[in-house]
Design a protein around this motif. Sequence first.
Motif, PDB file in Angstrom:
ATOM      1  N   LEU A 185       0.721  -1.099  -0.066  1.00  0.00           N
ATOM      2  CA  LEU A 185       0.113   0.003   0.197  1.00  0.00           C
ATOM      3  C   LEU A 185       0.862   1.275  -0.045  1.00  0.00           C
ATOM      4  CD1 LEU A 185      -2.852  -0.975   2.742  1.00  0.00           C
ATOM      5  CD2 LEU A 185      -3.008  -1.138   0.165  1.00  0.00           C
ATOM      6  N   GLY A 186       2.094   1.183   0.590  1.00  0.00           N
ATOM      7  CA  GLY A 186       2.826   2.495   0.815  1.00  0.00           C
ATOM      8  C   GLY A 186       4.000   2.108   1.618  1.00  0.00           C
ATOM      9  N   THR A 187       4.885   3.018   2.011  1.00  0.00           N
ATOM     10  CA  THR A 187       6.065   2.985   2.586  1.00  0.00           C
ATOM     11  C   THR A 187       6.001   3.354   4.005  1.00  0.00           C
ATOM     12  OG1 THR A 187       6.904   4.996   1.763  1.00  0.00           O
ATOM     13  CG2 THR A 187       7.576   2.879   0.646  1.00  0.00           C
ATOM     14  N   HIS A 188       6.651   2.892   4.990  1.00  0.00           N
ATOM     15  CA  HIS A 188       6.903   3.489   6.285  1.00  0.00           C
ATOM     16  C   HIS A 188       7.985   3.343   6.973  1.00  0.00           C
ATOM     17  CE1 HIS A 188       5.507   4.466  10.353  1.00  0.00           C
ATOM     18  NE2 HIS A 188       4.546   5.075  10.186  1.00  0.00           N
ATOM     19  N   PRO A 189       8.853   4.207   7.597  1.00  0.00           N
ATOM     20  CA  PRO A 189      10.146   3.901   7.982  1.00  0.00           C
ATOM     21  C   PRO A 189      10.202   3.046   9.360  1.00  0.00           C
ATOM     22  CG  PRO A 189       9.656   6.216   8.565  1.00  0.00           C
ATOM     23  CD  PRO A 189       8.620   5.784   7.646  1.00  0.00           C
ATOM     24  N   LEU A 190       9.279   3.153   9.963  1.00  0.00           N
ATOM     25  CA  LEU A 190       9.252   2.407  11.283  1.00  0.00           C
ATOM     26  C   LEU A 190       8.993   0.868  11.172  1.00  0.00           C
ATOM     27  CD1 LEU A 190       9.152   2.705  14.457  1.00  0.00           C
ATOM     28  CD2 LEU A 190       6.686   2.676  14.191  1.00  0.00           C
ATOM     29  N   LYS A 191      10.050   0.105  11.803  1.00  0.00           N
ATOM     30  CA  LYS A 191       9.858  -1.348  11.708  1.00  0.00           C
ATOM     31  C   LYS A 191       8.806  -1.683  12.500  1.00  0.00           C
ATOM     32  CE  LYS A 191      13.315  -2.299  15.410  1.00  0.00           C
ATOM     33  NZ  LYS A 191      14.417  -3.029  15.682  1.00  0.00           N
ATOM     34  N   SER A 192       8.301  -3.075  12.639  1.00  0.00           N
ATOM     35  CA  SER A 192       7.274  -3.610  13.099  1.00  0.00           C
ATOM     36  C   SER A 192       7.793  -4.162  14.466  1.00  0.00           C
ATOM     37  CB  SER A 192       6.460  -4.658  12.421  1.00  0.00           C
ATOM     38  OG  SER A 192       7.181  -5.899  12.513  1.00  0.00           O
ATOM     39  N   ILE A 193       6.651  -4.604  15.378  1.00  0.00           N
ATOM     40  CA  ILE A 193       7.064  -5.306  16.512  1.00  0.00           C
ATOM     41  C   ILE A 193       7.287  -6.777  16.181  1.00  0.00           C
ATOM     42  CG2 ILE A 193       5.698  -3.842  18.091  1.00  0.00           C
ATOM     43  CD1 ILE A 193       3.392  -6.114  18.054  1.00  0.00           C
ATOM     44  N   LYS A 194       7.869  -7.601  17.093  1.00  0.00           N
ATOM     45  CA  LYS A 194       8.317  -9.092  17.062  1.00  0.00           C
ATOM     46  C   LYS A 194       7.659  -9.873  18.184  1.00  0.00           C
ATOM     47  CE  LYS A 194      11.525  -7.899  13.625  1.00  0.00           C
ATOM     48  NZ  LYS A 194      10.839  -6.581  13.136  1.00  0.00           N
ATOM     49  N   ARG A 195       6.399 -10.064  18.126  1.00  0.00           N
ATOM     50  CA  ARG A 195       5.827 -11.027  19.074  1.00  0.00           C
ATOM     51  C   ARG A 195       5.568 -12.434  18.671  1.00  0.00           C
ATOM     52  NH1 ARG A 195       2.052  -6.417  20.821  1.00  0.00           N
ATOM     53  NH2 ARG A 195       3.459  -5.109  22.205  1.00  0.00           N
ATOM     54  N   ASN A 196       5.741 -12.469  17.330  1.00  0.00           N
ATOM     55  CA  ASN A 196       5.525 -14.011  16.546  1.00  0.00           C
ATOM     56  C   ASN A 196       4.139 -13.981  16.551  1.00  0.00           C
ATOM     57  OD1 ASN A 196       6.886 -15.840  15.309  1.00  0.00           O
ATOM     58  ND2 ASN A 196       7.035 -17.057  17.142  1.00  0.00           N
ATOM     59  N   THR A 197       3.024 -13.070  16.735  1.00  0.00           N
ATOM     60  CA  THR A 197       1.922 -13.434  16.523  1.00  0.00           C
ATOM     61  C   THR A 197       1.542 -13.397  14.894  1.00  0.00           C
ATOM     62  OG1 THR A 197       1.339 -11.294  16.645  1.00  0.00           O
ATOM     63  CG2 THR A 197       1.595 -12.479  18.684  1.00  0.00           C
ATOM     64  N   GLY A 198       0.414 -14.191  14.872  1.00  0.00           N
ATOM     65  CA  GLY A 198      -0.228 -14.245  13.333  1.00  0.00           C
ATOM     66  C   GLY A 198      -0.647 -15.755  13.178  1.00  0.00           C
ATOM     67  N   GLU A 199      -1.161 -15.867  11.886  1.00  0.00           N
ATOM     68  CA  GLU A 199      -1.509 -17.051  11.515  1.00  0.00           C
ATOM     69  C   GLU A 199      -1.015 -17.267  10.184  1.00  0.00           C
ATOM     70  OE1 GLU A 199      -5.827 -18.201  12.499  1.00  0.00           O
ATOM     71  OE2 GLU A 199      -5.837 -15.895  12.335  1.00  0.00           O
ATOM     72  N   ALA A 200      -0.686 -18.659   9.758  1.00  0.00           N
ATOM     73  CA  ALA A 200      -0.260 -18.812   8.183  1.00  0.00           C
ATOM     74  C   ALA A 200      -1.255 -19.831   7.352  1.00  0.00           C
ATOM     75  CB  ALA A 200       1.056 -19.425   8.268  1.00  0.00           C
ATOM     76  N   GLU A 201      -1.135 -19.814   6.102  1.00  0.00           N
ATOM     77  CA  GLU A 201      -1.845 -20.749   5.218  1.00  0.00           C
ATOM     78  C   GLU A 201      -3.420 -20.867   5.410  1.00  0.00           C
ATOM     79  OE1 GLU A 201      -0.400 -22.171   2.588  1.00  0.00           O
ATOM     80  OE2 GLU A 201       1.229 -20.556   2.995  1.00  0.00           O
ATOM     81  N   LEU A 202      -4.155 -19.595   5.741  1.00  0.00           N
ATOM     82  CA  LEU A 202      -5.437 -19.636   5.771  1.00  0.00           C
ATOM     83  C   LEU A 202      -6.028 -18.534   4.734  1.00  0.00           C
ATOM     84  CD1 LEU A 202      -6.648 -17.583   8.843  1.00  0.00           C
ATOM     85  CD2 LEU A 202      -4.361 -17.406   7.768  1.00  0.00           C
ATOM     86  N   PRO A 203      -7.348 -18.772   4.065  1.00  0.00           N
ATOM     87  CA  PRO A 203      -7.543 -17.739   3.278  1.00  0.00           C
ATOM     88  C   PRO A 203      -7.571 -16.234   4.035  1.00  0.00           C
ATOM     89  CG  PRO A 203      -9.289 -19.688   3.357  1.00  0.00           C
ATOM     90  CD  PRO A 203      -8.373 -19.862   4.606  1.00  0.00           C
ATOM     91  N   VAL A 204      -7.329 -15.403   3.254  1.00  0.00           N
ATOM     92  CA  VAL A 204      -7.418 -13.929   3.773  1.00  0.00           C
ATOM     93  C   VAL A 204      -8.274 -13.107   2.552  1.00  0.00           C
ATOM     94  CG1 VAL A 204      -5.338 -14.155   5.097  1.00  0.00           C
ATOM     95  CG2 VAL A 204      -5.032 -13.389   2.789  1.00  0.00           C
TER      96      VAL A 204
END
Length: 161
Positions: free
Chosen positions: A114-133
């Motif tokens: 969508l665009g750019t942002h200079p700030l890195k994300s957090i790293k909490r190891n949250t999220g899901e993989a291999e599901l319809p989005v």
Amino acid sequence: MSQSIQTADLCDANEGKVAVVAPMFRSFGGRSAFGGAIATLKLFEDNALVRKTLETPGNGRVLVVDGGGSMRCALVGDQLGELGVKNGWAGIVVYGCIRDSKALSGMDIGVFALGTHPLKSIKRNTGEAELPVTFGGVTFVPGHYLYADEDGVIVSASALL
């Protein structure tokens, strides 16, 4: 596969068989056209799972990251782009932001966001993989196919090339 991808022609030749994503993405990678089987992630402002996924063999797939459309931090940068190239990913589509856009533009990988942002994300190891989005009016299903170029992004249940 990038040289032969023309989404307009693929739409014409496969009328009724492709879904067109709403025009919202900008191209940041060194490949302006790319395509492949879809792998998905769903997360919010945490890119630890993006790294883990790009560390695995891409086998020409496209990583679709549903970042919730957040414009508050970046989910992909040059280090993750390098991992994607090294491990054979065709592209990364981020429903959110990226950073290090100048470096990414020189890499042999497609990157849409969508665009750019200079700030890195957090790293909490949250999220899901291999599901319809779902975003941009389209549902991205793991194993289906995504094709992207200067005209946009399309999705198909089967390979078109």
